[in-house]
Scaffold this active site. Sequence first.
Site, PDB file in Angstrom:
ATOM      1  N   ASN A  63       0.814  -1.227   0.000  1.00  0.00           N
ATOM      2  CA  ASN A  63       0.000   0.000   0.000  1.00  0.00           C
ATOM      3  C   ASN A  63       0.841   1.269   0.000  1.00  0.00           C
ATOM      4  O   ASN A  63       0.326   2.342   0.263  1.00  0.00           O
ATOM      5  CB  ASN A  63      -0.927   0.005   1.216  1.00  0.00           C
ATOM      6  CG  ASN A  63      -1.941  -1.103   1.158  1.00  0.00           C
ATOM      7  OD1 ASN A  63      -2.498  -1.387   0.108  1.00  0.00           O
ATOM      8  ND2 ASN A  63      -2.170  -1.743   2.280  1.00  0.00           N
ATOM      9  N   HIS A  65       2.999   2.129   2.176  1.00  0.00           N
ATOM     10  CA  HIS A  65       3.255   2.577   3.544  1.00  0.00           C
ATOM     11  C   HIS A  65       4.580   1.993   3.993  1.00  0.00           C
ATOM     12  O   HIS A  65       4.966   0.909   3.570  1.00  0.00           O
ATOM     13  CB  HIS A  65       2.179   2.073   4.518  1.00  0.00           C
ATOM     14  CG  HIS A  65       0.817   2.568   4.230  1.00  0.00           C
ATOM     15  ND1 HIS A  65      -0.276   1.746   4.152  1.00  0.00           N
ATOM     16  CD2 HIS A  65       0.353   3.818   4.015  1.00  0.00           C
ATOM     17  CE1 HIS A  65      -1.353   2.461   3.905  1.00  0.00           C
ATOM     18  NE2 HIS A  65      -0.990   3.722   3.812  1.00  0.00           N
ATOM     19  N   CYS A 100       4.829   7.992   7.527  1.00  0.00           N
ATOM     20  CA  CYS A 100       5.904   8.712   6.848  1.00  0.00           C
ATOM     21  C   CYS A 100       6.013   8.131   5.446  1.00  0.00           C
ATOM     22  O   CYS A 100       5.532   7.035   5.167  1.00  0.00           O
ATOM     23  CB  CYS A 100       7.219   8.618   7.612  1.00  0.00           C
ATOM     24  SG  CYS A 100       7.914   6.989   7.748  1.00  0.00           S
TER      25      CYS A 100
END
Length: 152
Positions: A63, A65, A100
């Site tokens: 995803n 991430h 982040c």
Amino acid sequence: MNMHTRRLSKVEPDIRDEIGILFIVGDPQIDIKNTKLRQMDVNARSLVPLAGLKPSWTDLDINQHVSHVKYLDWVFQSLPRSDVEKNELSSMILEFRRECRIGDNLQSFCEVARSDGTLSQFTDKNGIEFDHLLLHEDGSTILRGKTMWKAR
């Protein structure tokens, strides 16, 4: 997940019915303690940041991430090596505050947890606790946590 807003989307009823058989109904198997994580003062002299941490393409999941394993790696890098060698991880509490992205600059902080001027010890008097903080370069909190270690 809506990839533009990075927010979870509502699942349509027909899709929910189709995948509903995959869900396990029951109580969670994790013992969640309502532990308040202490705020760390990053300007304190005792804290030395581990700076220059940057996510790369290999740190991302499907995803886009940053993988939770990479966050743990950054947290563990800031621990004093002597304490890690003498103790083993007993438990941890992590609170993810924001994500982040690739190219972000991060800093990792670690501090021995203290209460009343003494080390915060386990009931068997052989453990030690550390508070952790992972900050974005703009000062926003990415992750707060606590690790509990017991003597080997």
